[in-house]
Write a protein that holds these residues in place. Structure first.
Motif, PDB file in Angstrom:
ATOM      1  N   THR A 154     -30.067  -5.618  62.260  1.00 51.33           N
ATOM      2  CA  THR A 154     -29.373  -6.863  62.542  1.00 51.33           C
ATOM      3  C   THR A 154     -28.036  -6.645  63.215  1.00 51.33           C
ATOM      4  O   THR A 154     -27.389  -7.597  63.622  1.00 51.33           O
ATOM      5  CB  THR A 154     -29.123  -7.638  61.231  1.00 51.33           C
ATOM      6  N   GLY A 155     -27.624  -5.399  63.358  1.00 54.33           N
ATOM      7  CA  GLY A 155     -26.345  -5.128  64.000  1.00 54.33           C
ATOM      8  C   GLY A 155     -25.200  -5.224  63.019  1.00 54.33           C
ATOM      9  O   GLY A 155     -25.321  -5.770  61.935  1.00 54.33           O
ATOM     10  N   LEU A 156     -24.049  -4.688  63.423  1.00 51.86           N
ATOM     11  CA  LEU A 156     -22.893  -4.630  62.529  1.00 51.86           C
ATOM     12  C   LEU A 156     -22.462  -6.002  62.059  1.00 51.86           C
ATOM     13  O   LEU A 156     -22.244  -6.228  60.884  1.00 51.86           O
ATOM     14  CB  LEU A 156     -21.726  -3.946  63.239  1.00 51.86           C
ATOM     15  N   THR A 157     -22.344  -6.952  62.986  1.00 52.46           N
ATOM     16  CA  THR A 157     -21.770  -8.240  62.625  1.00 52.46           C
ATOM     17  C   THR A 157     -22.588  -8.922  61.544  1.00 52.46           C
ATOM     18  O   THR A 157     -22.055  -9.379  60.539  1.00 52.46           O
ATOM     19  CB  THR A 157     -21.676  -9.136  63.863  1.00 52.46           C
ATOM     20  N   LYS A 158     -23.913  -8.978  61.706  1.00 49.02           N
ATOM     21  CA  LYS A 158     -24.734  -9.690  60.736  1.00 49.02           C
ATOM     22  C   LYS A 158     -24.884  -8.908  59.450  1.00 49.02           C
ATOM     23  O   LYS A 158     -24.838  -9.470  58.363  1.00 49.02           O
ATOM     24  CB  LYS A 158     -26.119  -9.990  61.331  1.00 49.02           C
ATOM     25  N   LEU A 159     -25.086  -7.587  59.543  1.00 46.79           N
ATOM     26  CA  LEU A 159     -25.343  -6.813  58.329  1.00 46.79           C
ATOM     27  C   LEU A 159     -24.092  -6.672  57.491  1.00 46.79           C
ATOM     28  O   LEU A 159     -24.118  -6.859  56.280  1.00 46.79           O
ATOM     29  CB  LEU A 159     -25.893  -5.424  58.685  1.00 46.79           C
ATOM     30  N   LEU A 160     -22.971  -6.371  58.119  1.00 43.51           N
ATOM     31  CA  LEU A 160     -21.760  -6.122  57.339  1.00 43.51           C
ATOM     32  C   LEU A 160     -21.055  -7.408  56.963  1.00 43.51           C
ATOM     33  O   LEU A 160     -20.598  -7.580  55.845  1.00 43.51           O
ATOM     34  CB  LEU A 160     -20.803  -5.228  58.126  1.00 43.51           C
ATOM     35  N   ILE A 161     -20.969  -8.355  57.898  1.00 40.39           N
ATOM     36  CA  ILE A 161     -20.171  -9.544  57.670  1.00 40.39           C
ATOM     37  C   ILE A 161     -21.004 -10.660  57.065  1.00 40.39           C
ATOM     38  O   ILE A 161     -20.489 -11.568  56.445  1.00 40.39           O
ATOM     39  CB  ILE A 161     -19.541 -10.024  59.003  1.00 40.39           C
ATOM     40  N   GLY A 162     -22.309 -10.594  57.247  1.00 35.22           N
ATOM     41  CA  GLY A 162     -23.144 -11.726  56.891  1.00 35.22           C
ATOM     42  C   GLY A 162     -23.712 -11.685  55.511  1.00 35.22           C
ATOM     43  O   GLY A 162     -23.013 -11.441  54.533  1.00 35.22           O
ATOM     44  N   SER A 163     -25.023 -11.833  55.424  1.00 38.73           N
ATOM     45  CA  SER A 163     -25.655 -12.163  54.158  1.00 38.73           C
ATOM     46  C   SER A 163     -25.943 -10.975  53.265  1.00 38.73           C
ATOM     47  O   SER A 163     -26.420 -11.162  52.160  1.00 38.73           O
ATOM     48  CB  SER A 163     -26.972 -12.898  54.428  1.00 38.73           C
ATOM     49  N   VAL A 164     -25.689  -9.762  53.695  1.00 41.18           N
ATOM     50  CA  VAL A 164     -26.018  -8.596  52.874  1.00 41.18           C
ATOM     51  C   VAL A 164     -24.758  -7.956  52.303  1.00 41.18           C
ATOM     52  O   VAL A 164     -24.398  -8.162  51.143  1.00 41.18           O
ATOM     53  CB  VAL A 164     -26.854  -7.563  53.662  1.00 41.18           C
ATOM     54  N   THR A 165     -24.063  -7.185  53.113  1.00 40.05           N
ATOM     55  CA  THR A 165     -22.947  -6.412  52.573  1.00 40.05           C
ATOM     56  C   THR A 165     -21.824  -7.292  52.054  1.00 40.05           C
ATOM     57  O   THR A 165     -21.210  -6.995  51.025  1.00 40.05           O
ATOM     58  CB  THR A 165     -22.409  -5.443  53.647  1.00 40.05           C
ATOM     59  N   GLU A 166     -21.530  -8.384  52.758  1.00 37.61           N
ATOM     60  CA  GLU A 166     -20.475  -9.282  52.295  1.00 37.61           C
ATOM     61  C   GLU A 166     -20.724  -9.735  50.867  1.00 37.61           C
ATOM     62  O   GLU A 166     -19.833  -9.700  50.014  1.00 37.61           O
ATOM     63  CB  GLU A 166     -20.392 -10.498  53.218  1.00 37.61           C
ATOM     64  N   HIS A 167     -21.968 -10.159  50.585  1.00 33.78           N
ATOM     65  CA  HIS A 167     -22.286 -10.664  49.248  1.00 33.78           C
ATOM     66  C   HIS A 167     -22.345  -9.550  48.211  1.00 33.78           C
ATOM     67  O   HIS A 167     -21.964  -9.753  47.056  1.00 33.78           O
ATOM     68  CB  HIS A 167     -23.611 -11.432  49.291  1.00 33.78           C
ATOM     69  N   VAL A 168     -22.832  -8.372  48.616  1.00 33.48           N
ATOM     70  CA  VAL A 168     -22.853  -7.251  47.687  1.00 33.48           C
ATOM     71  C   VAL A 168     -21.418  -6.857  47.321  1.00 33.48           C
ATOM     72  O   VAL A 168     -21.099  -6.602  46.159  1.00 33.48           O
ATOM     73  CB  VAL A 168     -23.617  -6.053  48.278  1.00 33.48           C
ATOM     74  N   LEU A 169     -20.535  -6.830  48.317  1.00 36.80           N
ATOM     75  CA  LEU A 169     -19.136  -6.508  48.052  1.00 36.80           C
ATOM     76  C   LEU A 169     -18.509  -7.501  47.084  1.00 36.80           C
ATOM     77  O   LEU A 169     -17.750  -7.126  46.198  1.00 36.80           O
ATOM     78  CB  LEU A 169     -18.341  -6.515  49.364  1.00 36.80           C
ATOM     79  N   ARG A 170     -18.826  -8.771  47.266  1.00 36.12           N
ATOM     80  CA  ARG A 170     -18.235  -9.799  46.407  1.00 36.12           C
ATOM     81  C   ARG A 170     -18.764  -9.736  44.981  1.00 36.12           C
ATOM     82  O   ARG A 170     -18.020  -9.947  44.028  1.00 36.12           O
ATOM     83  CB  ARG A 170     -18.538 -11.190  46.966  1.00 36.12           C
ATOM     84  N   ALA A 171     -20.063  -9.465  44.850  1.00 29.02           N
ATOM     85  CA  ALA A 171     -20.709  -9.653  43.554  1.00 29.02           C
ATOM     86  C   ALA A 171     -20.883  -8.374  42.745  1.00 29.02           C
ATOM     87  O   ALA A 171     -21.064  -8.438  41.528  1.00 29.02           O
ATOM     88  CB  ALA A 171     -22.079 -10.315  43.754  1.00 29.02           C
ATOM     89  N   SER A 172     -20.838  -7.215  43.381  1.00 30.55           N
ATOM     90  CA  SER A 172     -21.155  -5.982  42.669  1.00 30.55           C
ATOM     91  C   SER A 172     -20.068  -5.624  41.656  1.00 30.55           C
ATOM     92  O   SER A 172     -18.880  -5.770  41.912  1.00 30.55           O
ATOM     93  CB  SER A 172     -21.323  -4.828  43.656  1.00 30.55           C
ATOM     94  N   THR A 173     -20.509  -5.132  40.517  1.00 26.69           N
ATOM     95  CA  THR A 173     -19.587  -4.618  39.504  1.00 26.69           C
ATOM     96  C   THR A 173     -19.532  -3.094  39.535  1.00 26.69           C
ATOM     97  O   THR A 173     -18.783  -2.493  38.766  1.00 26.69           O
ATOM     98  CB  THR A 173     -20.005  -5.084  38.099  1.00 26.69           C
ATOM     99  N   VAL A 174     -20.338  -2.477  40.393  1.00 24.15           N
ATOM    100  CA  VAL A 174     -20.305  -1.026  40.549  1.00 24.15           C
ATOM    101  C   VAL A 174     -19.728  -0.694  41.915  1.00 24.15           C
ATOM    102  O   VAL A 174     -19.559  -1.557  42.783  1.00 24.15           O
ATOM    103  CB  VAL A 174     -21.707  -0.399  40.371  1.00 24.15           C
ATOM    104  N   ASP A 175     -19.441   0.572  42.140  1.00 23.78           N
ATOM    105  CA  ASP A 175     -18.805   0.991  43.383  1.00 23.78           C
ATOM    106  C   ASP A 175     -19.751   0.835  44.574  1.00 23.78           C
ATOM    107  O   ASP A 175     -20.975   0.966  44.446  1.00 23.78           O
ATOM    108  CB  ASP A 175     -18.357   2.446  43.276  1.00 23.78           C
ATOM    109  N   ILE A 176     -19.146   0.576  45.736  1.00 25.36           N
ATOM    110  CA  ILE A 176     -19.898   0.413  46.976  1.00 25.36           C
ATOM    111  C   ILE A 176     -19.383   1.411  47.997  1.00 25.36           C
ATOM    112  O   ILE A 176     -18.168   1.527  48.213  1.00 25.36           O
ATOM    113  CB  ILE A 176     -19.730  -1.010  47.554  1.00 25.36           C
TER     114      ILE A 176
END
Length: 307
Positions: free
Chosen positions: A276-298
């Motif tokens: 999906t490319g950097l913009t969608k994968l990192l900023i969009g629905s995957v990494t952004e939400h994992v960063l917000r919600a994860s209680t473990v290290d990323i």
């Protein structure tokens, strides 16, 4: 559909010879959450015999007297931290105060110091939004060109179980190979997750397939995904890593978080590039939400081609 687990029951990523971790950069705002990042960075520095660079960015878009006061106080605090690291932990370190917008200051430090790893804390949630969402995140990661470790949990030792993720793309393969070379996880167990799609079960089509037919279709898709993942692991040269696949019954980020919880992982590895490319994968629905919600290290890691 739950996890489908082909491959070796034990885990361990192929390693490279030599010590790849030589310099670690810690960006701190002196908060309690940054203290977690400092503890993790210190553990890693001691583990690898690496040096540690401590930086604090003072926003220079303020009245001069405020900037100068913050700069002076930040320098004092960094010197105190450096003394403790040298005398108590035996870690060699340097310090630097940077006057710039936060993302630009960190990117400048990465470019000048060329660390093998950038370590940050989650900081305050509003700052997390500012740093990782929108063009700020894209510019930070693109300029940094190094793995970024976000420390969410209080460190209690070396990592025990790492959940790596892949979309089977070339960028993901390169990132996982870079992760192996970094060797940040030491002897931790390794699990590799691929979240696959089952397009025929989307709401618009599922009503046309009987329930037993849906189950057969899903089993076939899971086997196909497992086979593709096994081929990916083989061609990427990733050794002795436990492989699991999950259907995206919910959004991919939710499947990643559910897998991390069920696997009791204490580190999640995400590639910053993919289909999906950097913009969608990192900023969009995957990494952004994992960063917000994860209680473990990323650990967000770019492919080697971006280094």
């Amino acid at each position: 559909m739950g996890a489908f687990c082909p491959g070796h029951p034990r885990a361990g990523m192929a390693r490279t010879e030599g010590n790849a971790m030589k310099k670690i950069l810690l960006a701190t705002d002196f908060s309690e959450r940054s203290d977690r990042a400092l503890r993790r960075a210190t553990l890693l520095a001691r583990q690898f015999g690496a040096s540690l660079a401590l930086i604090h960015v003072v926003d220079d878009d303020q009245p001069r007297r405020i900037v100068e006061a913050e700069q002076e106080e930040a320098a004092r605090l960094l010197r105190q931290m450096a003394v403790t690291l040298r005398e108590v932990d035996g870690v060699e370190c340097e310090t630097r105060v940077i006057l710039a917008p936060p993302f630009a200051g960190v990117a400048t430090a990465v470019a000048e110091l060329a660390p093998d790893l950038l370590v940050i804390g989650p900081h305050r949630r509003q700052i997390l939004r500012d740093v990782f969402i929108g063009t700020t995140a894209e510019r930070t990661i693109r300029l940094a060109h190094c793995p970024v470790l976000m420390v969410n949990a209080a460190p209690v030792g070396t990592y025990r179980h790492v959940l790596q993720t892949t979309d089977l793309s070339e960028g993901s393969r390169d990132a996982l190979q870079r992760f192996a070379a970094l060797d940040i996880a030491g002897r931790a167990r390794m699990t590799l997750l691929h979240v696959f799609e089952a397009p025929a079960l989307r709401l618009a089509f599922s009503h046309a397939i009987p329930k037993d037919g849906q189950e057969v279709y899903l089993e076939d898709e899971a086997r196909k995904a497992a086979s593709e993942l096994a081929d990916f692991v083989s061609t990427a040269g990733l050794a002795d890593v436990r492989q699991i696949v999950r259907r995206n019954a919910t959004a991919a980020q939710h499947e990643i978080l559910k897998a991390a919880e069920s696997e009791a992982a204490d580190l999640i590895v995400l590639s910053t590039h993919g289909r999906t490319g950097l913009t969608k994968l990192l900023i969009g629905s995957v990494t952004e939400h994992v960063l917000r919600a994860s209680t473990v290290d990323i650990l967000a890691i770019p492919p080697t081609g971006d280094a």
